[in-house]
Design a protein around this motif. Structure first.
Motif, PDB file in Angstrom:
ATOM      1  N   ALA B  56       7.735  -8.520  -4.248  1.00 48.34           N
ATOM      2  CA  ALA B  56       7.483  -8.112  -2.907  1.00 48.34           C
ATOM      3  C   ALA B  56       6.231  -6.958  -2.737  1.00 48.34           C
ATOM      4  N   PHE B  57       6.144  -6.135  -3.765  1.00 53.60           N
ATOM      5  CA  PHE B  57       5.156  -5.173  -3.523  1.00 53.60           C
ATOM      6  C   PHE B  57       3.727  -5.774  -3.632  1.00 53.60           C
ATOM      7  N   TYR B  58       3.527  -6.786  -4.835  1.00 53.51           N
ATOM      8  CA  TYR B  58       2.368  -7.363  -4.931  1.00 53.51           C
ATOM      9  C   TYR B  58       1.732  -8.321  -3.749  1.00 53.51           C
ATOM     10  N   VAL B  59       2.863  -9.076  -3.375  1.00 60.09           N
ATOM     11  CA  VAL B  59       2.519 -10.000  -2.337  1.00 60.09           C
ATOM     12  C   VAL B  59       2.159  -9.435  -0.930  1.00 60.09           C
ATOM     13  N   ALA B  60       2.870  -8.278  -0.623  1.00 65.45           N
ATOM     14  CA  ALA B  60       2.435  -7.691   0.676  1.00 65.45           C
ATOM     15  C   ALA B  60       1.218  -6.965   0.381  1.00 65.45           C
ATOM     16  N   LEU B  66       4.559  -8.439   5.267  1.00 60.40           N
ATOM     17  CA  LEU B  66       5.617  -7.939   4.619  1.00 60.40           C
ATOM     18  C   LEU B  66       6.870  -8.887   4.411  1.00 60.40           C
ATOM     19  N   GLY B  69       6.416 -10.956   1.383  1.00 65.38           N
ATOM     20  CA  GLY B  69       6.682 -10.077   0.301  1.00 65.38           C
ATOM     21  C   GLY B  69       8.339 -10.421   0.048  1.00 65.38           C
ATOM     22  N   ALA B  72       8.837 -13.533  -1.376  1.00 71.72           N
ATOM     23  CA  ALA B  72       8.509 -13.635  -2.912  1.00 71.72           C
ATOM     24  C   ALA B  72       9.269 -12.944  -3.719  1.00 71.72           C
ATOM     25  N   ALA B 212      12.801  -5.375  -3.062  1.00 72.70           N
ATOM     26  CA  ALA B 212      11.821  -5.244  -1.864  1.00 72.70           C
ATOM     27  C   ALA B 212      12.174  -4.078  -0.820  1.00 72.70           C
ATOM     28  N   SER B 215      10.541  -1.238  -2.772  1.00 68.38           N
ATOM     29  CA  SER B 215       9.193  -1.041  -2.916  1.00 68.38           C
ATOM     30  C   SER B 215       8.230  -1.439  -1.491  1.00 68.38           C
ATOM     31  N   ILE B 216       8.769  -2.184  -0.694  1.00 65.06           N
ATOM     32  CA  ILE B 216       7.945  -2.132   0.872  1.00 65.06           C
ATOM     33  C   ILE B 216       8.643  -1.959   1.919  1.00 65.06           C
ATOM     34  N   ASN B 220       7.452   2.195  -0.296  1.00 65.31           N
ATOM     35  CA  ASN B 220       6.122   1.782  -0.467  1.00 65.31           C
ATOM     36  C   ASN B 220       5.357   1.891  -1.527  1.00 65.31           C
TER      37      ASN B 220
END
Lengths: 336, 310
Positions: B56-60, B66, B69, B72, B212, B215-216, B220
């Motif tokens: 989630a973090f990497y894709v966001a 978001l 993310g 993902a 997720a 992390s997002i 964050n």
């Protein structure tokens, strides 16, 4: 069929265990006696934690450059070794592979080192943060006088606070974390008598979520300046940014995480200690000495965020405080 | 000192932060409730959360979207669930051991990917707090419940939904039957394997989203071992909640509220040593478990693999 399944499960489990426990090496091991000086480090968190482990990793990179690159010194590391048993196995492995210096970077590794070091009398070991070499002559110890930078951060935070409330997110009430927190409280109280410095310890070096909630608690209690120590504070820095509170960092520079809200960082420069240890090993001494990094010997440096506009009088006060600690005119009274 | 605990600021603070802290537990525990009700103990939740959190973090971070993310995290969590299902359902591997294996796999892989793909701790602009019109203006209640990020609302909405699916639908009936008596369910034409595949993959998806939500949405950031044991507590909360969605909600809230209470206890300077304060949530959880354990019974087929007898 059952046997096959059992075997398959075993193999799969071992495979994943091995992926999880792999060691990252910067360089294939060079086995020549006359080759470069070889250092191995075991660290509890990631080398890029913007805190404790990173401070050691950065120091090793710096020392390597100073010594003239990989021909003169190579180092390998195992990071994320929060399980002490795994770390102990890694320490023993490195020692038996003939590394010249094995560093156990974490006070939790002490008792393991005490057991392992006597089995390898020709290898030098170092560990921290502590002053205890156990009286074993191939162990060095190193510590950070983290209360000094904590005090300076406390002075700046108190000077900038409008609400008169500051918040500190601590990990576990021990070692250099406690020194830093106590130093911060002392600095703030010496600058603005009667200021409220709320402290909470979350009982973990790694729980980012709880550290973030601890920071939320401080903000709800009125704090407009926050600090904290250890690798879990990255969650708290985000909370400071979100709530427009100021952040004061320690161990490594945390400015990049919140460029508009980080005011200053106390940065550990372990290279100061490492050079001394390497000189001693060169002269034939493998241990027995303990070292402290502080503002006076350059092992701790105050790093101000160039993008944060610190009022001139506060900047001057901070610099005078650093000087006062170095020349001994300011003594830091720590709590009980 | 102690009386400060009962001021409005403190009470609102404790409740609002308790709900935030409970969010990742809710996703992971509700997913785990489904797997366990069908008879599969998934101890790999922590590893699924870590990979979900990283994905989630990497894709966001890279797409600046978001919801991509979250997607993902769903895909990665689902794949982890699929692998777990294959190992435990088709290969009949011992559930506890393979769960630990998947945990270690998630821990190692998420760290490796983090080192190789990001290399340093970065921040992402996560889901903002959404002030729900009108409701967020209600004094006290508004501040506690209606000024949270969207993943908090979804987590809370999933509780009644999970209860409904488990208790009021045919699918729920099949899940429960498979978890209680897979032989009987099988003889009535229910595919035990298919139901278990469904619940274990669903559990993986929910664990991914739990990651997720950290992390997002809440933190964050991503760093090595971001979840730091949350996934194991989520599994414990399923036992605590007696395999029922509302029970899981109660457990997650209780655990989180006590955790935020202990943070306030320290901030208010109430003279309890910090070491004792941080133990409070765990002590209380164990106490409640001990007091309730005699009343509840786990699904009969929990941890037992099923092989058709024909």
């Amino acid at each position: 069929m059952k046997k096959f399944r059992f075997l398959l499960t075993l193999i799969l489990t071992l495979a994943v265990l091995l992926t999880a426990c792999q060691t990252k090496e910067t360089e294939p091991v060079v086995e020549e006696e006359t080759g470069p000086f070889k250092i191995a480090v075991v660290m509890p968190s990631a080398i890029n934690d913007l805190a404790f482990s990173q401070s050691m990793y950065d120091a090793l990179v710096m020392i390597q450059e100073e010594m003239g690159g990989e021909e003169a010194m190579t180092f390998v590391y195992s990071d994320g070794m929060f399980v002490v048993d795994d770390a102990a196995a890694a320490i023993r492995d490195y020692a038996s592979q003939g590394y010249d210096l094995v560093i156990a970077h974490g006070s939790q590794y002490g008792s393991s080192l005490q057991e392992i070091a006597p089995d390898f009398p020709d290898t030098s070991f170092a560990w921290g943060t502590t002053v205890d070499t156990f009286g074993i002559d191939n162990i060095f110890a190193y510590e950070a006088a983290s209360q000094e930078g904590g005090y300076v951060n406390g002075v700046i935070a108190a000077s900038l606070s409008e609400s008169g409330v500051l918040g500190v997110v601590g990990p576990i009430e021990t070692g250099d974390a406690k020194l830093y927190v106590d130093g911060f409280v002392a600095g703030a109280e010496a600058t603005v008598p009667g200021i409220k410095v709320n402290v909470n310890y979350i009982g973990s070096f790694s729980d980012v979520a709880l550290a973030s909630e601890a920071a939320n608690t401080h903000v709800a209690a009125g704090a407009d300046g926050l600090t904290g120590t250890a690798q879990m504070v990255i969650g708290a820095i985000g909370v400071a940014e979100e709530n427009d509170a100021l952040w004061f960092g320690t161990q490594a520079s945390q400015t990049e995480l919140a460029p508009a809200h980080v005011v200053a960082n106390q940065v550990y420069r372990w290279d100061v200690v490492l050079s001394e240890i390497l000189d001693l090993i060169d002269a034939g001494t493998l241990g027995g000495t303990s070292f402290v990094i502080d503002l006076a010997n350059g092992g701790e440096v105050m790093d101000f965020n160039p993008d944060f506009e610190l009022p001139a009088d506060v900047q001057a006060l901070a610099e005078a405080t650093v000087q006062g600690i170095i020349d001994g005119t300011i003594t830091i009274e720590l709590g009980e | 000192m102690i009386s400060d605990l009962f001021s409005m600021t403190v009470l609102v603070g404790i409740l609002a932060s308790g709900i935030r802290l409970a969010t990742p537990y809710l996703y992971a525990s509700i997913g785990e409730t489904f797997s366990q009700r069908s008879g599969v103990l998934n101890l790999g939740v922590e590893g699924q959360m870590l990979l979900g959190a990283f994905a989630a973090f990497y894709v966001a971070l890279t797409t600046e979207n978001l919801w991509f993310g979250v997607l993902a995290a769903i895909v990665v969590g689902g794949l982890m669930g699929l692998a777990m299902a294959f190992v435990t359902i088709n290969l009949h591997a011992e559930q506890g051991i393979s769960g630990i294996g998947f945990y270690l796999f998630g821990l190692g892989l998420s760290d490796l990917l983090f080192q190789k793909m990001l290399g340093t701790v970065e921040t992402v602009k996560g889901f903002p707090k959404v002030h729900i019109p009108v409701l967020s203006d209600i004094p006290v209640v508004g501040e506690i419940f209606f000024r949270q990020n969207v993943l908090v609302y979804i987590a809370l909405a999933l509780v009644p939904l999970a209860w409904f699916v488990l208790n009021k639908t045919t699918l729920g009936l099949k899940i429960r039957a498979v978890g209680e008596n897979p032989e009987a369910a099988d003889s009535l034409g229910v595919s035990v394997a298919r139901i278990r595949y469904f619940t274990v993959v669903l559990g993986g998806i929910m664990s991914g989203v739990a990651g997720a939500s950290l992390s997002i949405a809440l933190l964050n950031v991503f760093q090595q071992n971001l979840t730091s044991g949350l996934g194991f507590i989520a599994v414990a909360l399923v036992y605590f909640g007696a395999w029922r969605p509302w029970g899981v909600l109660a457990g997650a809230l209780l655990f989180s509220l006590i955790n935020s209470l202990q943070l306030w206890v320290q901030v208010l300077g109430i003279p309890i040593p910090s070491d004792i304060a941080v133990m409070m949530p765990y002590i209380l959880t164990i106490l409640v478990l001990v007091l309730t354990v005699s009343r509840v019974r786990p699904p009969s087929a929990l941890t037992k693999s099923f092989e058709r007898g024909d």
